[in-house]
Design an enzyme around this catalytic site. Structure first.
Site, PDB file in Angstrom:
ATOM      1  CB  CYS A 195      86.594 132.686 108.201  1.00 56.64           C
ATOM      2  SG  CYS A 195      86.333 132.846 109.927  1.00 56.64           S
ATOM      3  CG  ASN A 201      83.632 134.501 105.279  1.00 55.63           C
ATOM      4  OD1 ASN A 201      83.632 134.911 104.191  1.00 55.63           O
ATOM      5  ND2 ASN A 201      83.877 134.977 106.371  1.00 55.63           N
ATOM      6  N   GLY A 202      81.446 133.975 107.937  1.00 51.72           N
ATOM      7  CA  GLY A 202      80.070 134.981 108.271  1.00 51.72           C
ATOM      8  C   GLY A 202      79.863 134.655 109.678  1.00 51.72           C
ATOM      9  N   GLY A 217      92.138 135.668 107.427  1.00 53.55           N
ATOM     10  CA  GLY A 217      92.109 134.884 108.931  1.00 53.55           C
ATOM     11  C   GLY A 217      93.801 134.242 109.249  1.00 53.55           C
ATOM     12  CE1 TYR A 227      92.158 146.602 106.864  1.00 53.52           C
ATOM     13  CE2 TYR A 227      90.579 145.157 107.515  1.00 53.52           C
ATOM     14  CZ  TYR A 227      91.906 145.636 107.502  1.00 53.52           C
ATOM     15  OH  TYR A 227      92.815 145.176 108.442  1.00 53.52           O
TER      16      TYR A 227
HETATM   17  P1  AMP Z   1      91.939 151.576 114.943  1.00 53.94           P
HETATM   18  O1  AMP Z   1      93.178 152.113 115.404  1.00 53.94           O
HETATM   19  O2  AMP Z   1      90.935 150.945 115.973  1.00 53.94           O
HETATM   20  O3  AMP Z   1      90.987 152.878 114.672  1.00 53.94           O
HETATM   21  O4  AMP Z   1      91.748 150.644 113.807  1.00 53.94           O
HETATM   22  C1  AMP Z   1      92.083 151.346 112.412  1.00 53.94           C
HETATM   23  C2  AMP Z   1      92.873 150.394 111.641  1.00 53.94           C
HETATM   24  O5  AMP Z   1      92.420 148.975 111.657  1.00 53.94           O
HETATM   25  C3  AMP Z   1      92.470 150.634 110.122  1.00 53.94           C
HETATM   26  O6  AMP Z   1      93.929 151.266 109.599  1.00 53.94           O
HETATM   27  C4  AMP Z   1      92.100 149.687 109.376  1.00 53.94           C
HETATM   28  O7  AMP Z   1      92.767 149.550 108.341  1.00 53.94           O
HETATM   29  C5  AMP Z   1      92.218 148.533 110.306  1.00 53.94           C
HETATM   30  N1  AMP Z   1      90.930 147.922 110.447  1.00 53.94           N
HETATM   31  C6  AMP Z   1      89.633 148.306 110.287  1.00 53.94           C
HETATM   32  N2  AMP Z   1      88.723 147.247 110.592  1.00 53.94           N
HETATM   33  C7  AMP Z   1      89.284 146.161 110.760  1.00 53.94           C
HETATM   34  C8  AMP Z   1      88.997 144.840 110.833  1.00 53.94           C
HETATM   35  N3  AMP Z   1      87.678 144.362 111.166  1.00 53.94           N
HETATM   36  N4  AMP Z   1      89.968 143.821 111.352  1.00 53.94           N
HETATM   37  C9  AMP Z   1      91.342 144.257 111.083  1.00 53.94           C
HETATM   38  N5  AMP Z   1      91.580 145.654 110.917  1.00 53.94           N
HETATM   39  C10 AMP Z   1      90.826 146.393 110.557  1.00 53.94           C
END
Ligand code: AMP
Ligand code: SF4
Length: 484
Positions: free
Chosen positions: A19, A119-120, A45, A259
């Site tokens: 968030c 947030n958390g 979010g 990220y």
């Molecule tokens: P996946 O297809 O499940 O391996 O997701 C990997 C992709 O999700 C990568 O391109 C990341 O940039 C993105 N990603 C990683 N962690 C998160 C997160 N917590 N929330 C949203 N996107 C994420």
């Protein structure tokens, strides 16, 4: 609050509490500026948003599901008078699209009005909730955050501030919080400082935000990060800093650097999100160089790391994938079928860049492997001769319980597959992750100041037996093997 699909959590709704929080005190246009702040923090979010403003007597509330720009307009913002306001953006939920869970939460109790944005994620929320309910507390939502309000209301401490401190000493986990009362704002960061929280000034008023990109939009001046374990009161008397918690080692989320945070933001007191991501890429090139013709990022989050890989590896950077910016993040789609579709909708390959090329493709993280698998296929269909996947973080082997939405251990591909098995699954010619050392040494400061539990299973806050039971960490189907 994160409630993972298979976990035996009592509440039916599943929360994913990545968030954004924002607060402003002492400004004629408090609600308008909160709107702008939330707009800048949209990446944290995208499911729902809320603003509560206050004029010293009354609180005014606007909330809705969806994106900030779609929820607020001139008319709704005009219904938010007062010189102070707090706001919140909430990440996606896999169900329970319910306004009752949209923050800020607000109540009127013995000490007047109170609103709160969080947030958390609190790891002992369910344990505390069960105890509070046993004493007759009635909860309006399924959110962990509401527990804090009940703890404040139930506290025996004599002043409001002492009650807040008392309540926050009972919760465990990650919290960057902004509270609003009739007299001012309180901003507080958990003792480990798991999530960021920044302090600024705009034309004589105080602002707090999850990230400084919110300040930039308001032309606010960055003052400093609220420190781990610090509570500040912002009022007409100025700023008053307190240290209400026993001191513990910092454990700031390193994934914010990898990220989550925006690259133009300053977090944890350093102006280094972009440069850290580039450094991750340079280090990745050093650790797992491959002879290739071009380096391409998975946009947008993979761009700085791909630039770093290109620089470090001496391989030209190209734009081989184009993102449609009008689609939300892939990850927020709850169902597998939609998620698969989501990648195609969001990314497309550029054949003229890729045809006949040996391609290194850089992404920031690999979670389930779904995105990577799609991307490799897409690149090959567009003519790539070889596809080498490089990930600018180590394998994610365990869920986050501190406010980043990660799936259960079962769904995390690296928790139960070797890198070679994952390579085969995503059909790449090669796959390499950044080492843990490589990641930690690329981030500013010392490695020990960061939480890295999703990569190592070393959780900075030990779980009690009751929390293990509540979070589903115990027994044969345990979601995590061990904790520190
Ligand atoms: P996946 O297809 O499940 O391996 O997701 C990997 C992709 O999700 C990568 O391109 C990341 O940039 C993105 N990603 C990683 N962690 C998160 C997160 N917590 N929330 C949203 N996107 C994420
Ligand atoms: Fe960040 Fe991972 Fe720690 Fe969660 S477990 S706070 S995502 S480093």
């Amino acid at each position: 609050m994160i409630m993972h699909k298979e976990l035996p959590i009592i509440s039916p709704d599943k929360f994913h509490d990545e968030c954004a929080v924002f607060g402003i005190y002492g400004h004629e246009e408090a609600a308008n500026l909160t709107y702008l702040g939330l707009y800048a923090l949209q990446h944290r979010g995208q499911e729902a948003s809320g603003i509560v403003s206050g004029d010293g007597d009354q609180f005014y509330i606007q909330k809705g599901m969806g994106l900030v720009a779609d929820i607020y307009n001139k008319t709704t913002l005009e219904k938010l008078p007062g010189r102070m306001a707090i706001g919140h953006n909430r990440y996606s939920t896999a169900g329970g699209n319910d306004l009752k869970n949209v923050q800020p939460f607000n109540v009127n109790f013995a000490f007047g009005n109170l609103a709160l944005a969080h947030n958390g994620n609190l790891i002992n929320a369910q344990v505390l909730r069960n105890e509070l309910e046993a004493y007759g507390a009635i909860f309006q939502s399924t959110s962990d955050t509401e527990v804090i309000i009940h703890l404040i209301a139930h506290s025996r401490a004599s002043t409001f501030l002492a009650r807040v401190m008392d309540a926050l000493n009972q919760v465990r986990g990650a919290f960057s919080l902004v509270l609003m009362t009739d007299n001012g704002l309180i901003a507080v960061r958990d003792p480990h400082g798991l999530r960021p929280l920044c302090l600024g000034r705009v034309r004589g008023s105080w602002v707090v935000a999850s990230e400084t990109c919110a300040f930039d939009l308001l032309d606010a001046e960055y003052i400093r990060e609220i420190e781990p374990g610090e509570l500040v009161v912002l009022s007409d008397q100025g700023i008053d800093s307190h240290r209400p918690f026993p001191k513990v080692d910092p454990a700031m989320c390193v994934f914010e650097y990898v990220y989550f945070a925006r690259p133009d933001s300053r977090i944890y007191g350093a102006n280094a999100v972009y440069s850290t991501r580039k450094a991750l890429g340079r280090r990745l090139a050093k650790e797992s160089w491959v002879d290739a013709d071009i380096v391409i990022p998975v946009p947008d989050s993979g761009v700085p790391a791909a630039l770093g890989y290109s620089e470090g590896g001496g391989i030209p950077f190209e734009t081989g994938l184009i993102r449609n910016h009008y689609v939300g993040r892939t990850f927020i789609e709850p169902e597998q079928s939609i998620r698969h579709f989501g990648v195609k909708v969001k990314l497309n390959a550029v054949p003229e860049v890729l045809t006949g090329k040996r391609v290194v493709v850089v992404d920031d993280s690999l979670v389930r492997g779904t995105t990577s698998r799609k991307i490799v296929k897409m690149l090959r269909n567009a003519g790539a001769k070889e596809v080498h996947m490089r990930i600018s973080s180590p394998p994610i082997v365990s869920p986050c319980f501190y406010g980043i939405d990660t799936p259960t251990k079962k769904e995390l591909i690296a928790s139960n597959h070797s890198t070679e098995e994952i390579r085969k699954y995503i059909t790449a010619d090669s796959l390499a992750y950044l080492s843990l050392d490589g990641m930690l040494q690329s981030a500013p400061g010392v490695p020990a100041q960061y939480c890295n539990a999703c990569f190592t299973e070393k959780y900075p806050i030990a779980f009690t037996r009751a929390e293990e039971m509540q979070l589903g960490l115990f027994g044969p189907s345990a979601d995590v093997k061990k904790v520190m």
